[in-house]
Scaffold this motif. Structure first.
Motif, mmCIF file in Angstrom:
data_model
loop_
_atom_site.group_PDB
_atom_site.id
_atom_site.type_symbol
_atom_site.label_atom_id
_atom_site.label_comp_id
_atom_site.label_asym_id
_atom_site.label_seq_id
_atom_site.Cartn_x
_atom_site.Cartn_y
_atom_site.Cartn_z
ATOM 1 N N PHE A 331 7.574 -4.248 -0.778
ATOM 2 C CA PHE A 331 8.074 -2.975 -1.298
ATOM 3 C C PHE A 331 7.082 -2.483 -2.341
ATOM 4 O O PHE A 331 6.733 -3.231 -3.268
ATOM 5 C CB PHE A 331 9.462 -3.148 -1.922
ATOM 6 C CG PHE A 331 10.101 -1.853 -2.359
ATOM 7 C CD1 PHE A 331 10.978 -1.183 -1.513
ATOM 8 C CD2 PHE A 331 9.814 -1.296 -3.604
ATOM 9 C CE1 PHE A 331 11.562 0.018 -1.912
ATOM 10 C CE2 PHE A 331 10.394 -0.102 -4.003
ATOM 11 C CZ PHE A 331 11.264 0.558 -3.148
ATOM 12 N N ASP A 332 6.616 -1.241 -2.193
ATOM 13 C CA ASP A 332 5.656 -0.656 -3.123
ATOM 14 C C ASP A 332 6.419 -0.071 -4.308
ATOM 15 O O ASP A 332 7.026 1.001 -4.216
ATOM 16 C CB ASP A 332 4.848 0.425 -2.415
ATOM 17 C CG ASP A 332 3.810 1.069 -3.327
ATOM 18 O OD1 ASP A 332 3.720 0.663 -4.500
ATOM 19 O OD2 ASP A 332 3.081 1.969 -2.856
ATOM 20 N N ILE A 333 6.379 -0.771 -5.440
ATOM 21 C CA ILE A 333 7.177 -0.339 -6.594
ATOM 22 C C ILE A 333 6.619 0.937 -7.232
ATOM 23 O O ILE A 333 7.284 1.571 -8.049
ATOM 24 C CB ILE A 333 7.306 -1.468 -7.643
ATOM 25 C CG1 ILE A 333 5.938 -2.048 -8.015
ATOM 26 C CG2 ILE A 333 8.188 -2.574 -7.116
ATOM 27 C CD1 ILE A 333 5.325 -1.452 -9.228
ATOM 28 N N LEU A 334 5.398 1.341 -6.847
ATOM 29 C CA LEU A 334 4.832 2.580 -7.378
ATOM 30 C C LEU A 334 5.496 3.818 -6.764
ATOM 31 O O LEU A 334 5.349 4.926 -7.279
ATOM 32 C CB LEU A 334 3.318 2.631 -7.109
ATOM 33 C CG LEU A 334 2.472 1.536 -7.774
ATOM 34 C CD1 LEU A 334 1.012 1.688 -7.388
ATOM 35 C CD2 LEU A 334 2.634 1.569 -9.289
ATOM 36 N N THR A 335 6.229 3.615 -5.659
ATOM 37 C CA THR A 335 6.851 4.759 -4.969
ATOM 38 C C THR A 335 8.274 5.020 -5.436
ATOM 39 O O THR A 335 8.876 6.007 -5.017
ATOM 40 C CB THR A 335 6.880 4.512 -3.445
ATOM 41 O OG1 THR A 335 7.740 3.376 -3.165
ATOM 42 C CG2 THR A 335 5.493 4.218 -2.908
ATOM 43 N N ASP A 336 8.828 4.141 -6.288
ATOM 44 C CA ASP A 336 10.231 4.286 -6.676
ATOM 45 C C ASP A 336 10.409 3.774 -8.107
ATOM 46 O O ASP A 336 10.492 2.576 -8.350
ATOM 47 C CB ASP A 336 11.124 3.497 -5.714
ATOM 48 C CG ASP A 336 12.596 3.845 -5.859
ATOM 49 O OD1 ASP A 336 13.077 3.904 -7.006
ATOM 50 O OD2 ASP A 336 13.261 4.037 -4.816
ATOM 51 N N GLU A 337 10.456 4.701 -9.064
ATOM 52 C CA GLU A 337 10.535 4.328 -10.473
ATOM 53 C C GLU A 337 11.843 3.621 -10.809
ATOM 54 O O GLU A 337 11.883 2.734 -11.666
ATOM 55 C CB GLU A 337 10.380 5.578 -11.352
ATOM 56 C CG GLU A 337 10.214 5.286 -12.830
ATOM 57 C CD GLU A 337 8.930 4.526 -13.168
ATOM 58 O OE1 GLU A 337 8.846 3.970 -14.276
ATOM 59 O OE2 GLU A 337 8.001 4.502 -12.317
ATOM 60 N N GLU A 338 12.931 3.984 -10.122
ATOM 61 C CA GLU A 338 14.227 3.356 -10.381
ATOM 62 C C GLU A 338 14.170 1.873 -10.025
ATOM 63 O O GLU A 338 14.634 1.018 -10.785
ATOM 64 C CB GLU A 338 15.326 4.054 -9.578
ATOM 65 C CG GLU A 338 16.718 3.492 -9.873
ATOM 66 C CD GLU A 338 17.804 4.142 -9.025
ATOM 67 O OE1 GLU A 338 18.823 4.568 -9.598
ATOM 68 O OE2 GLU A 338 17.627 4.205 -7.791
ATOM 69 N N VAL A 339 13.590 1.564 -8.870
ATOM 70 C CA VAL A 339 13.450 0.164 -8.462
ATOM 71 C C VAL A 339 12.473 -0.554 -9.381
ATOM 72 O O VAL A 339 12.706 -1.688 -9.815
ATOM 73 C CB VAL A 339 12.980 0.076 -6.999
ATOM 74 C CG1 VAL A 339 12.588 -1.370 -6.644
ATOM 75 C CG2 VAL A 339 14.068 0.561 -6.055
ATOM 76 N N ARG A 340 11.377 0.107 -9.723
ATOM 77 C CA ARG A 340 10.340 -0.511 -10.563
ATOM 78 C C ARG A 340 10.909 -0.981 -11.903
ATOM 79 O O ARG A 340 10.641 -2.109 -12.335
ATOM 80 C CB ARG A 340 9.212 0.490 -10.791
ATOM 81 C CG ARG A 340 8.077 -0.053 -11.644
ATOM 82 C CD ARG A 340 6.981 0.993 -11.807
ATOM 83 N NE ARG A 340 5.844 0.478 -12.538
ATOM 84 C CZ ARG A 340 4.707 1.141 -12.738
ATOM 85 N NH1 ARG A 340 4.570 2.366 -12.244
ATOM 86 N NH2 ARG A 340 3.719 0.599 -13.418
ATOM 87 N N GLN A 341 11.680 -0.122 -12.555
ATOM 88 C CA GLN A 341 12.237 -0.475 -13.846
ATOM 89 C C GLN A 341 13.477 -1.363 -13.719
ATOM 90 O O GLN A 341 13.679 -2.289 -14.497
ATOM 91 C CB GLN A 341 12.582 0.798 -14.638
ATOM 92 C CG GLN A 341 11.379 1.708 -14.910
ATOM 93 C CD GLN A 341 10.241 0.994 -15.633
ATOM 94 O OE1 GLN A 341 10.462 0.095 -16.442
ATOM 95 N NE2 GLN A 341 9.016 1.413 -15.338
ATOM 96 N N GLY A 342 14.284 -1.066 -12.722
ATOM 97 C CA GLY A 342 15.519 -1.825 -12.546
ATOM 98 C C GLY A 342 15.291 -3.273 -12.179
ATOM 99 O O GLY A 342 16.005 -4.170 -12.647
ATOM 100 N N LEU A 343 14.273 -3.539 -11.366
ATOM 101 C CA LEU A 343 14.018 -4.911 -10.931
ATOM 102 C C LEU A 343 13.578 -5.795 -12.093
ATOM 103 O O LEU A 343 13.837 -7.004 -12.096
ATOM 104 C CB LEU A 343 12.951 -4.933 -9.826
ATOM 105 C CG LEU A 343 12.798 -6.257 -9.066
ATOM 106 C CD1 LEU A 343 14.093 -6.634 -8.353
ATOM 107 C CD2 LEU A 343 11.651 -6.179 -8.063
ATOM 108 N N LYS A 344 12.917 -5.209 -13.088
ATOM 109 C CA LYS A 344 12.532 -5.980 -14.264
ATOM 110 C C LYS A 344 13.765 -6.535 -14.969
ATOM 111 O O LYS A 344 13.771 -7.670 -15.463
ATOM 112 C CB LYS A 344 11.735 -5.107 -15.236
ATOM 113 C CG LYS A 344 10.387 -4.630 -14.726
ATOM 114 C CD LYS A 344 9.725 -3.731 -15.768
ATOM 115 C CE LYS A 344 8.407 -3.173 -15.277
ATOM 116 N NZ LYS A 344 7.776 -2.275 -16.280
ATOM 117 N N VAL A 345 14.824 -5.713 -15.023
ATOM 118 C CA VAL A 345 16.067 -6.137 -15.656
ATOM 119 C C VAL A 345 16.811 -7.116 -14.760
ATOM 120 O O VAL A 345 17.309 -8.152 -15.197
ATOM 121 C CB VAL A 345 16.953 -4.914 -15.980
ATOM 122 C CG1 VAL A 345 18.278 -5.352 -16.596
ATOM 123 C CG2 VAL A 345 16.217 -3.952 -16.906
#
Length: 490
Positions: A331-345
């Motif tokens: 999954f390219d986390i650069l294409t979805d800011e919600e996933v990018r930040q949410g997955l860190k949490v």
């Protein structure tokens, strides 16, 4: 310029001196280590006795890049270089060994021979004896320092106690688990991840009051410091030794610490000196992330795509998975800011890439690389049914082929556990050969299986391009005949 010790401040500076080809001796030290100070006095005397060699001093914790390059995990540590290559190493305060190894690399005595103090020059001979006496004094006095040092204020002592007790397994380190700021801290993070244990962390660089106070609280002057249920286990070298012997796993088990592979979260520092705590995610986002994480048996969250990675760390993990022939989705986390930040949490892991196997977070590029090198990644993939069950023959083939020159020995090249293994490792290093190694004392299945596989009943065993060369006697004969390097370079 011989006859003096030079303090170096960059890896480039070290590389330039080593590349000159002249004999070079590096002393990795730390200001808090009394043994380092005593060995440094001898180091200075030796620089006078051997003016044709270059003596370099490196403050290990202040120069992590140089320490990493020479695999330094404890001080005092010495590296001996000649003809542009690392010739030998020495860990610990051993005055006689230091003097002998300096003499060997500087060409005063032949490899395999031992020098008496007198043969090293008057200054070195007297210094060896004096250093031994000083170290003995320190060892005696250190036995009396078994109480917590005074000088902590009540509030600071209370705060430190709360931090120590904040997690069953607690690591005080330089940096965070995702971004360690020294090699010693990084090595302990790797150990804890290999143990599959959840742990909290505190970045001591973010709070000088805690950093200095903890030294007095624990009567332990260095970092990292690892605690289990409020009890200090030790620093980097102790954590590694306990991990390799299996003792660390037993300690966790005895204290009721969960070391199963079921734990997803990894408690880590937040980079601001506090203990990380997951923030609640919305039900919708949490459900979406869980679905993504479990959408493939092997799932990689990365920057870019496997055929077009957008960062070197992501590219490295892709290469490792392809080398291991692992089917995976990404999954390219650069294409979805919600996933990018949410997955860190969701994962409590603040950087990318993130690799998951059967819904379990494995880690980022450093951890995946370490697991590949140790064979733990392939083992994990076999155990979880991602790759077909591996026979002992398959495993031995992969281990033998893991390096063009591969040595199966008792112990490691830096810490051999038998004289035969030590001599073979030294012979390979003296010839300037790069080689991989496997400690057969750590794996009974490999130890017994390789005897049958190779039809060779003893250790060490040396292989070149997957072909058995032989054991100690054959290697020594090849070296004495001047044929070892050519045999392993055809």
């Amino acid at each position: 310029m011989g006859g003096s010790v030079r303090d170096v401040k960059s890896k480039g500076e070290v590389d330039e001196v080593v590349a000159s080809g002249s004999p070079v001796i590096l002393h990795f030290w730390a200001s808090w280590c009394e043994a380092s100070k005593h060995m440094d006095q001898l180091f200075s005397h030796l620089s006078t006795d051997f003016p044709n060699a270059r003596f370099l001093r490196v403050e290990a914790e202040e120069q992590p890049e140089i320490s990493e390059a020479y695999s330094v995990s404890a001080v005092p540590f010495f590296a001996f270089c000649k003809d542009g290559k690392t010739f030998d190493t020495l860990e610990g305060a051993d005055p006689s060994s230091l003097a002998n190894k300096v003499a060997k690399v500087a060409g005063s005595i032949n490899p395999g021979e031992s020098a008496s103090p007198a043969s090293l020059g008057m200054a070195a001979g007297a210094s060896v004896l004096e250093t031994v006496k000083e170290l003995a004094k320190d060892n005696d006095s250190s036995k009396e320092k078994n109480q917590v040092q005074p000088g902590l204020s009540g509030p600071l002592k209370k705060r430190i106690q709360q931090l120590v007790d904040s997690n069953p397994v607690m690591l005080f380190m330089k940096g965070t688990p995702e971004e360690p700021k020294c090699g010693f801290s990084r090595k302990v993070v790797v150990v804890l991840n290999e143990e599959r244990v959840k742990f909290g962390s505190f970045d001591v660089l973010s709070d000088s009051e805690v950093r200095e106070g903890l030294k007095k609280f624990s009567n332990w002057p260095t970092f990292p410091q690892l605690y289990c249920k409020g009890e200090l286990l030790g620093g980097c070298d102790i954590a590694i030794a306990m991990h390799e012997s299996g003792e660390l796993k037993e300690v966790f088990k005895d204290h009721g610490i969960d070391t199963t592979n079921e734990a997803k979260e990894k408690e880590s520092g937040n980079g601001k000196g506090g203990i990380s705590k997951s923030t609640d995610l919305s039900t919708t986002l949490s459900s979406r992330l869980e679905s993504l994480v479990n959408s493939s048996a092997v799932m990689l969250f990365m920057k870019g795509k496997p055929d077009e990675p957008k960062c070197g760390f992501s590219r490295k993990v892709v290469e490792i998975l392809q080398q291991e022939n692992v089917p995976f989705e990404s999954f390219d986390i650069l294409t979805d800011e919600e996933v990018r930040q949410g997955l860190k949490v969701y994962s409590n892991w603040s950087s990318y890439p993130q690799l998951y196997i059967k819904g379990e977070l494995i880690g980022g590029s450093d951890i995946v690389l370490e697991m590949q090198k140790s064979g733990e990644l392939r083992k994990n993939l076999h155990e979880k049914g991602i790759l077909p069950a591996e026979t002992i023959q398959d495993r031995l083939k992969n281990l033998i082929a893991s390096s063009p020159v591969m040595l199966f020995m008792k112990g490691t090249p830096d810490a051999p556990r038998c004289g035969f293994s030590s001599r073979v490792a030294d012979a390979l290093r003296q010839e300037g050969l790069n080689f991989g190694s496997f400690d057969i004392l750590t794996d009974e299945e490999v130890r017994q299986g390789l005897k049958v596989y190779s039809n060779w009943p003893t250790y060490p065993q040396l292989y070149y391009k997957s072909e058995l060369i032989g054991g100690h006697d054959i290697v020594m004969e090849l070296r004495n005949n001047g044929e070892l390097k050519s045999t392993l370079s055809e």
